[in-house]
Design an enzyme around this catalytic site. Structure first.
Site, PDB file in Angstrom:
ATOM      1  N   SER A 151      62.532  36.558  34.994  1.00 31.24           N
ATOM      2  CA  SER A 151      63.093  37.598  34.872  1.00 31.24           C
ATOM      3  C   SER A 151      64.500  36.941  34.593  1.00 31.24           C
ATOM      4  CB  SER A 151      63.398  38.528  36.142  1.00 31.24           C
ATOM      5  OG  SER A 151      64.357  39.373  35.915  1.00 31.24           O
ATOM      6  N   TYR A 164      65.044  40.878  45.332  1.00 34.99           N
ATOM      7  CA  TYR A 164      64.068  40.709  44.268  1.00 34.99           C
ATOM      8  C   TYR A 164      64.517  39.583  43.304  1.00 34.99           C
ATOM      9  CZ  TYR A 164      62.480  41.581  39.218  1.00 34.99           C
ATOM     10  OH  TYR A 164      61.933  41.422  38.194  1.00 34.99           O
TER      11      TYR A 164
HETATM   12  N1  LIG Z   1      60.625  45.971  33.847  1.00 33.86           N
HETATM   13  C1  LIG Z   1      61.470  45.040  33.730  1.00 33.86           C
HETATM   14  O1  LIG Z   1      62.774  45.232  33.251  1.00 33.86           O
HETATM   15  C2  LIG Z   1      61.266  43.635  34.118  1.00 33.86           C
HETATM   16  C3  LIG Z   1      62.440  42.744  33.956  1.00 33.86           C
HETATM   17  C4  LIG Z   1      62.059  41.304  34.231  1.00 33.86           C
HETATM   18  C5  LIG Z   1      60.869  40.922  34.684  1.00 33.86           C
HETATM   19  N2  LIG Z   1      59.997  41.856  35.130  1.00 33.86           N
HETATM   20  C6  LIG Z   1      58.907  41.530  35.797  1.00 33.86           C
HETATM   21  O2  LIG Z   1      57.874  41.980  34.827  1.00 33.86           O
HETATM   22  C7  LIG Z   1      56.497  41.997  35.688  1.00 33.86           C
HETATM   23  C8  LIG Z   1      55.879  43.351  35.609  1.00 33.86           C
HETATM   24  O3  LIG Z   1      57.046  44.231  35.996  1.00 33.86           O
HETATM   25  P1  LIG Z   1      56.828  45.590  35.382  1.00 33.86           P
HETATM   26  O4  LIG Z   1      58.186  46.017  34.781  1.00 33.86           O
HETATM   27  O5  LIG Z   1      55.887  45.875  34.229  1.00 33.86           O
HETATM   28  O6  LIG Z   1      56.503  46.657  36.699  1.00 33.86           O
HETATM   29  P2  LIG Z   1      55.456  47.687  36.798  1.00 33.86           P
HETATM   30  O7  LIG Z   1      55.558  48.235  38.037  1.00 33.86           O
HETATM   31  O8  LIG Z   1      55.274  48.608  35.635  1.00 33.86           O
HETATM   32  O9  LIG Z   1      53.849  46.868  36.816  1.00 33.86           O
HETATM   33  C9  LIG Z   1      53.550  45.771  37.793  1.00 33.86           C
HETATM   34  C10 LIG Z   1      52.246  45.906  38.066  1.00 33.86           C
HETATM   35  O10 LIG Z   1      52.137  45.195  39.088  1.00 33.86           O
HETATM   36  C11 LIG Z   1      50.860  45.606  40.177  1.00 33.86           C
HETATM   37  N3  LIG Z   1      51.413  45.041  41.447  1.00 33.86           N
HETATM   38  C12 LIG Z   1      52.116  45.475  42.445  1.00 33.86           C
HETATM   39  N4  LIG Z   1      51.910  44.655  43.431  1.00 33.86           N
HETATM   40  C13 LIG Z   1      50.707  43.940  43.230  1.00 33.86           C
HETATM   41  C14 LIG Z   1      49.744  43.265  43.795  1.00 33.86           C
HETATM   42  N5  LIG Z   1      50.325  42.895  45.201  1.00 33.86           N
HETATM   43  N6  LIG Z   1      48.830  42.660  43.567  1.00 33.86           N
HETATM   44  C15 LIG Z   1      48.459  42.899  42.063  1.00 33.86           C
HETATM   45  N7  LIG Z   1      49.126  43.829  41.342  1.00 33.86           N
HETATM   46  C16 LIG Z   1      50.193  44.400  41.874  1.00 33.86           C
HETATM   47  C17 LIG Z   1      51.531  47.291  40.142  1.00 33.86           C
HETATM   48  O11 LIG Z   1      50.458  48.022  40.353  1.00 33.86           O
HETATM   49  C18 LIG Z   1      51.824  47.327  38.593  1.00 33.86           C
HETATM   50  O12 LIG Z   1      50.751  47.631  37.574  1.00 33.86           O
HETATM   51  C19 LIG Z   1      57.174  41.807  37.430  1.00 33.86           C
HETATM   52  O13 LIG Z   1      56.982  40.450  37.514  1.00 33.86           O
HETATM   53  C20 LIG Z   1      58.789  41.664  37.225  1.00 33.86           C
HETATM   54  O14 LIG Z   1      59.535  41.074  38.169  1.00 33.86           O
HETATM   55  C21 LIG Z   1      60.180  43.180  34.677  1.00 33.86           C
END
Ligand SMILES: NC(=O)c1ccc[n+]([C@@H]2O[C@H](COP(=O)([O-])OP(=O)(O)OC[C@H]3O[C@@H](n4cnc5c(N)ncnc54)[C@H](O)[C@@H]3O)[C@@H](O)[C@H]2O)c1
Length: 262
Positions: A151, A164
Protein backbone atom coordinates in the site's frame (compact mmCIF):
# COMPACT_ATOMS: atom_id res chain seq x y z
CA UNK A 1 -3.77 -17.54 -34.62
CA UNK A 2 -6.02 -16.88 -31.63
CA UNK A 3 -6.70 -19.87 -29.39
CA UNK A 4 -9.65 -20.02 -27.02
CA UNK A 5 -9.42 -20.94 -23.35
CA UNK A 6 -12.02 -22.47 -21.04
CA UNK A 7 -13.47 -19.10 -20.08
CA UNK A 8 -14.29 -18.47 -23.72
CA UNK A 9 -11.78 -15.66 -24.23
CA UNK A 10 -8.55 -15.57 -26.22
CA UNK A 11 -5.69 -17.41 -24.51
CA UNK A 12 -4.08 -14.75 -22.39
CA UNK A 13 -0.95 -13.66 -20.61
CA UNK A 14 -1.36 -16.32 -17.90
CA UNK A 15 -2.56 -19.16 -20.14
CA UNK A 16 -2.00 -22.49 -18.43
CA UNK A 17 -0.69 -20.94 -15.21
CA UNK A 18 -1.84 -22.13 -11.78
CA UNK A 19 -2.39 -19.15 -9.49
CA UNK A 20 -3.41 -18.74 -5.85
CA UNK A 21 -5.06 -15.43 -4.91
CA UNK A 22 -5.70 -14.78 -1.20
CA UNK A 23 -8.52 -12.50 -0.07
CA UNK A 24 -10.28 -13.11 -3.41
CA UNK A 25 -13.89 -12.80 -2.20
CA UNK A 26 -14.01 -9.02 -2.56
CA UNK A 27 -12.19 -5.83 -3.52
CA UNK A 28 -8.75 -5.99 -5.10
CA UNK A 29 -8.38 -9.76 -4.69
CA UNK A 30 -11.64 -10.38 -6.53
CA UNK A 31 -10.58 -8.08 -9.38
CA UNK A 32 -7.23 -9.93 -9.59
CA UNK A 33 -8.95 -13.34 -9.69
CA UNK A 34 -11.35 -12.12 -12.43
CA UNK A 35 -8.55 -10.62 -14.53
CA UNK A 36 -6.34 -13.70 -14.12
CA UNK A 37 -9.26 -15.91 -15.22
CA UNK A 38 -9.72 -13.74 -18.33
CA UNK A 39 -5.99 -14.12 -19.04
CA UNK A 40 -6.27 -17.92 -19.13
CA UNK A 41 -5.10 -18.78 -15.59
CA UNK A 42 -6.47 -21.53 -13.36
CA UNK A 43 -7.20 -19.62 -10.16
CA UNK A 44 -7.43 -21.00 -6.64
CA UNK A 45 -9.37 -18.24 -4.90
CA UNK A 46 -9.04 -18.22 -1.11
CA UNK A 47 -10.71 -16.21 1.64
CA UNK A 48 -12.41 -16.48 5.04
CA UNK A 49 -15.63 -15.33 3.31
CA UNK A 50 -17.15 -18.57 1.95
CA UNK A 51 -20.23 -16.90 0.44
CA UNK A 52 -18.15 -14.32 -1.45
CA UNK A 53 -15.90 -17.05 -2.84
CA UNK A 54 -18.93 -19.05 -3.97
CA UNK A 55 -20.31 -16.04 -5.89
CA UNK A 56 -16.97 -15.63 -7.68
CA UNK A 57 -16.64 -19.33 -8.54
CA UNK A 58 -20.27 -19.49 -9.74
CA UNK A 59 -19.52 -16.72 -12.26
CA UNK A 60 -16.26 -18.33 -13.46
CA UNK A 61 -16.74 -22.08 -12.91
CA UNK A 62 -14.16 -23.20 -15.48
CA UNK A 63 -11.38 -20.93 -14.25
CA UNK A 64 -11.88 -20.50 -10.49
CA UNK A 65 -11.92 -23.01 -7.64
CA UNK A 66 -11.97 -22.07 -3.98
CA UNK A 67 -10.42 -22.74 -0.58
CA UNK A 68 -12.06 -21.27 2.53
CA UNK A 69 -9.41 -20.50 5.11
CA UNK A 70 -7.58 -17.94 7.22
CA UNK A 71 -4.13 -16.89 5.95
CA UNK A 72 -2.93 -16.29 9.52
CA UNK A 73 -3.48 -19.97 10.41
CA UNK A 74 -0.50 -22.12 9.41
CA UNK A 75 -2.43 -25.18 8.21
CA UNK A 76 -4.90 -23.02 6.23
CA UNK A 77 -2.10 -21.16 4.43
CA UNK A 78 -0.48 -24.49 3.58
CA UNK A 79 -3.82 -25.88 2.34
CA UNK A 80 -4.27 -22.93 -0.07
CA UNK A 81 -0.97 -23.73 -1.77
CA UNK A 82 -1.51 -27.50 -1.71
CA UNK A 83 -4.86 -27.03 -3.45
CA UNK A 84 -3.12 -25.56 -6.52
CA UNK A 85 -0.79 -28.55 -6.74
CA UNK A 86 -3.59 -31.09 -6.20
CA UNK A 87 -5.90 -29.45 -8.73
CA UNK A 88 -3.44 -28.17 -11.34
CA UNK A 89 -0.20 -30.08 -10.79
CA UNK A 90 1.91 -27.03 -9.90
CA UNK A 91 1.94 -23.47 -8.61
CA UNK A 92 3.10 -20.63 -10.85
CA UNK A 93 1.81 -17.49 -9.14
CA UNK A 94 0.85 -16.41 -5.62
CA UNK A 95 -0.92 -13.11 -5.07
CA UNK A 96 -0.67 -12.43 -1.31
CA UNK A 97 -3.51 -9.95 -1.03
CA UNK A 98 -5.66 -10.87 2.01
CA UNK A 99 -5.71 -8.12 4.57
CA UNK A 100 -7.70 -6.21 7.16
CA UNK A 101 -7.62 -2.41 6.98
CA UNK A 102 -8.50 -0.74 10.31
CA UNK A 103 -7.87 3.01 10.42
CA UNK A 104 -7.05 4.46 13.84
CA UNK A 105 -4.64 6.73 15.64
CA UNK A 106 -2.08 5.21 17.98
CA UNK A 107 -3.92 6.45 21.09
CA UNK A 108 -7.14 4.64 20.09
CA UNK A 109 -5.41 1.38 19.14
CA UNK A 110 -5.08 -1.53 21.55
CA UNK A 111 -2.52 -4.31 21.68
CA UNK A 112 -5.27 -6.62 20.37
CA UNK A 113 -5.77 -4.36 17.32
CA UNK A 114 -2.04 -4.53 16.64
CA UNK A 115 -1.93 -8.33 17.03
CA UNK A 116 -4.94 -8.84 14.73
CA UNK A 117 -3.56 -6.71 11.89
CA UNK A 118 -0.08 -8.20 12.20
CA UNK A 119 -1.58 -11.71 12.26
CA UNK A 120 -3.48 -11.27 8.97
CA UNK A 121 -1.43 -8.69 7.03
CA UNK A 122 1.93 -9.75 8.49
CA UNK A 123 1.98 -13.42 9.50
CA UNK A 124 -0.56 -14.34 6.81
CA UNK A 125 1.65 -12.86 4.10
CA UNK A 126 4.71 -14.61 5.56
CA UNK A 127 2.95 -17.99 5.72
CA UNK A 128 1.45 -17.89 2.22
CA UNK A 129 4.77 -16.70 0.73
CA UNK A 130 6.64 -19.40 2.65
CA UNK A 131 4.49 -22.29 1.43
CA UNK A 132 4.23 -20.92 -2.10
CA UNK A 133 8.01 -20.48 -2.47
CA UNK A 134 8.67 -23.89 -0.91
CA UNK A 135 6.37 -25.43 -3.53
CA UNK A 136 7.68 -23.35 -6.46
CA UNK A 137 11.28 -24.28 -5.63
CA UNK A 138 10.59 -28.02 -5.32
CA UNK A 139 8.45 -28.61 -8.41
CA UNK A 140 9.63 -30.37 -11.54
CA UNK A 141 10.03 -27.09 -13.43
CA UNK A 142 11.13 -24.84 -10.52
CA UNK A 143 10.18 -21.18 -10.59
CA UNK A 144 7.28 -18.81 -10.17
CA UNK A 145 6.15 -15.32 -9.32
CA UNK A 146 4.87 -13.88 -6.06
CA UNK A 147 3.03 -10.56 -5.94
CA UNK A 148 2.39 -9.08 -2.50
CA UNK A 149 -0.24 -6.38 -2.07
CA UNK A 150 1.34 -3.58 -0.04
CA UNK A 151 0.00 0.00 0.00
CA UNK A 152 1.06 3.62 -0.09
CA UNK A 153 0.80 3.15 3.71
CA UNK A 154 3.61 0.58 3.39
CA UNK A 155 5.92 3.15 1.80
CA UNK A 156 5.12 6.46 3.54
CA UNK A 157 3.58 7.78 6.74
CA UNK A 158 -0.11 8.75 6.82
CA UNK A 159 -2.52 9.97 9.47
CA UNK A 160 -4.76 7.41 11.17
CA UNK A 161 -2.73 4.40 10.06
CA UNK A 162 -0.72 3.68 13.21
CA UNK A 163 -1.57 -0.02 13.15
CA UNK A 164 -2.42 -0.80 9.50
CA UNK A 165 0.47 1.20 8.00
CA UNK A 166 3.28 -0.67 9.80
CA UNK A 167 1.72 -3.98 8.69
CA UNK A 168 1.97 -2.81 5.07
CA UNK A 169 5.65 -1.96 5.64
CA UNK A 170 5.94 -5.69 6.39
CA UNK A 171 4.49 -6.37 2.93
CA UNK A 172 7.00 -4.06 1.21
CA UNK A 173 9.85 -5.42 3.35
CA UNK A 174 9.17 -9.12 2.87
CA UNK A 175 8.95 -8.47 -0.88
CA UNK A 176 12.50 -7.12 -1.04
CA UNK A 177 14.03 -9.73 1.24
CA UNK A 178 12.39 -12.69 -0.50
CA UNK A 179 13.25 -11.25 -3.93
CA UNK A 180 16.95 -11.22 -3.08
CA UNK A 181 16.81 -14.60 -1.33
CA UNK A 182 15.19 -16.40 -4.32
CA UNK A 183 16.36 -14.43 -7.39
CA UNK A 184 18.95 -17.01 -8.42
CA UNK A 185 16.43 -19.84 -8.09
CA UNK A 186 13.92 -18.54 -10.63
CA UNK A 187 11.34 -17.10 -8.24
CA UNK A 188 10.47 -13.41 -8.65
CA UNK A 189 8.89 -11.52 -5.76
CA UNK A 190 7.32 -8.09 -6.31
CA UNK A 191 4.64 -5.91 -4.75
CA UNK A 192 2.08 -3.32 -5.74
CA UNK A 193 1.48 -0.27 -3.54
CA UNK A 194 -2.05 0.91 -4.29
CA UNK A 195 -3.32 4.35 -3.34
CA UNK A 196 -6.92 4.54 -2.14
CA UNK A 197 -9.02 2.19 -4.24
CA UNK A 198 -12.79 2.16 -4.80
CA UNK A 199 -13.47 -1.30 -3.42
CA UNK A 200 -17.04 -2.18 -2.40
CA UNK A 201 -16.38 -0.80 1.11
CA UNK A 202 -14.93 2.50 -0.12
CA UNK A 203 -17.72 2.88 -2.71
CA UNK A 204 -20.37 2.41 0.02
CA UNK A 205 -18.83 5.32 1.95
CA UNK A 206 -20.19 7.72 -0.69
CA UNK A 207 -23.74 7.03 0.45
CA UNK A 208 -22.97 7.35 4.16
CA UNK A 209 -23.26 10.62 6.14
CA UNK A 210 -20.10 12.69 5.62
CA UNK A 211 -18.72 9.99 3.31
CA UNK A 212 -18.68 12.06 0.11
CA UNK A 213 -16.77 14.91 1.79
CA UNK A 214 -14.34 12.43 3.36
CA UNK A 215 -13.67 10.83 -0.03
CA UNK A 216 -13.28 14.20 -1.76
CA UNK A 217 -10.51 15.01 0.74
CA UNK A 218 -8.75 11.73 -0.03
CA UNK A 219 -9.12 12.27 -3.78
CA UNK A 220 -7.34 15.62 -3.45
CA UNK A 221 -4.35 13.86 -1.85
CA UNK A 222 -3.87 11.83 -5.05
CA UNK A 223 -2.30 14.07 -7.76
CA UNK A 224 -4.56 12.58 -10.44
CA UNK A 225 -7.51 13.90 -8.40
CA UNK A 226 -9.39 10.63 -8.19
CA UNK A 227 -9.27 7.24 -6.50
CA UNK A 228 -8.08 4.11 -8.29
CA UNK A 229 -10.19 1.12 -9.28
CA UNK A 230 -9.66 -2.54 -8.33
CA UNK A 231 -9.24 -3.28 -12.07
CA UNK A 232 -6.33 -0.81 -12.29
CA UNK A 233 -4.56 -2.59 -9.43
CA UNK A 234 -5.30 -5.98 -11.02
CA UNK A 235 -3.65 -4.81 -14.27
CA UNK A 236 -0.43 -3.97 -12.39
CA UNK A 237 -0.53 -7.29 -10.50
CA UNK A 238 -0.99 -9.07 -13.84
CA UNK A 239 2.10 -7.36 -15.26
CA UNK A 240 4.25 -8.40 -12.28
CA UNK A 241 2.89 -11.97 -12.33
CA UNK A 242 3.40 -12.41 -16.09
CA UNK A 243 6.48 -13.10 -18.20
CA UNK A 244 6.39 -9.43 -19.29
CA UNK A 245 8.09 -8.77 -15.93
CA UNK A 246 10.72 -11.49 -16.41
CA UNK A 247 13.62 -9.21 -15.29
CA UNK A 248 11.66 -7.46 -12.52
CA UNK A 249 12.08 -8.63 -8.95
CA UNK A 250 12.12 -6.81 -5.59
CA UNK A 251 10.05 -3.94 -7.02
CA UNK A 252 7.27 -2.19 -5.10
CA UNK A 253 5.18 -0.68 -7.90
CA UNK A 254 2.99 2.29 -6.89
CA UNK A 255 -0.53 2.18 -8.38
CA UNK A 256 -1.52 5.43 -6.78
CA UNK A 257 -2.25 8.27 -9.22
CA UNK A 258 1.06 9.90 -8.25
CA UNK A 259 0.58 9.84 -4.46
CA UNK A 260 4.06 8.57 -3.61
CA UNK A 261 5.76 10.86 -6.15
CA UNK A 262 4.97 13.93 -4.01
N1 LIG B 1 -8.76 -0.56 -0.72
C1 LIG B 1 -7.69 0.22 -0.68
O1 LIG B 1 -7.79 1.42 -0.78
C2 LIG B 1 -6.33 -0.41 -0.52
C3 LIG B 1 -5.21 0.41 -0.72
C4 LIG B 1 -3.95 -0.12 -0.61
C5 LIG B 1 -3.79 -1.46 -0.30
N2 LIG B 1 -4.87 -2.24 -0.09
C6 LIG B 1 -4.63 -3.65 0.22
O2 LIG B 1 -5.34 -4.46 -0.68
C7 LIG B 1 -5.60 -5.71 -0.06
C8 LIG B 1 -7.07 -6.05 -0.28
O3 LIG B 1 -7.86 -5.06 0.37
P1 LIG B 1 -9.27 -4.57 -0.18
O4 LIG B 1 -9.27 -3.10 -0.12
O5 LIG B 1 -9.59 -5.26 -1.45
O6 LIG B 1 -10.18 -5.06 1.03
P2 LIG B 1 -11.44 -6.03 1.08
O7 LIG B 1 -11.87 -6.02 2.51
O8 LIG B 1 -12.42 -5.69 0.02
O9 LIG B 1 -10.79 -7.43 0.72
C9 LIG B 1 -9.99 -8.13 1.62
C10 LIG B 1 -10.35 -9.59 1.54
O10 LIG B 1 -9.50 -10.32 2.43
C11 LIG B 1 -10.29 -11.24 3.14
N3 LIG B 1 -9.65 -11.59 4.40
C12 LIG B 1 -9.59 -10.82 5.53
N4 LIG B 1 -8.94 -11.48 6.49
C13 LIG B 1 -8.57 -12.68 5.95
C14 LIG B 1 -7.86 -13.78 6.47
N5 LIG B 1 -7.42 -13.81 7.72
N6 LIG B 1 -7.64 -14.85 5.66
C15 LIG B 1 -8.11 -14.85 4.38
N7 LIG B 1 -8.80 -13.83 3.85
C16 LIG B 1 -9.02 -12.74 4.63
C17 LIG B 1 -11.62 -10.55 3.34
O11 LIG B 1 -12.67 -11.46 3.64
C18 LIG B 1 -11.80 -9.84 2.01
O12 LIG B 1 -12.49 -10.64 1.06
C19 LIG B 1 -5.20 -5.58 1.40
O13 LIG B 1 -3.94 -6.22 1.59
C20 LIG B 1 -5.08 -4.08 1.59
O14 LIG B 1 -4.14 -3.77 2.59
C21 LIG B 1 -6.14 -1.75 -0.19
Amino acid sequence: MVTVNETGGAAGRLAGRACVVTGAASGIGKAVAERFAREGASVVATDVDAAGLRRLADRLPHAVSTVVGDVSVDRDARRMVEAAVERHGRLDVLVANAGVLPLMEVTEATAEDWDRVMAVDGRGMFLTCKYAIQTMAAQERPGGAVVCVSSISGEAGQRGQAVYGPAKFVASGITKHLAVEWADRGIRVNAVAPGTITTERVARLRGEPGGAEYLAGIERLHPMGRLGTPAEVAAAVLFLASDDASFVTGAVLPVDGGYLAQ
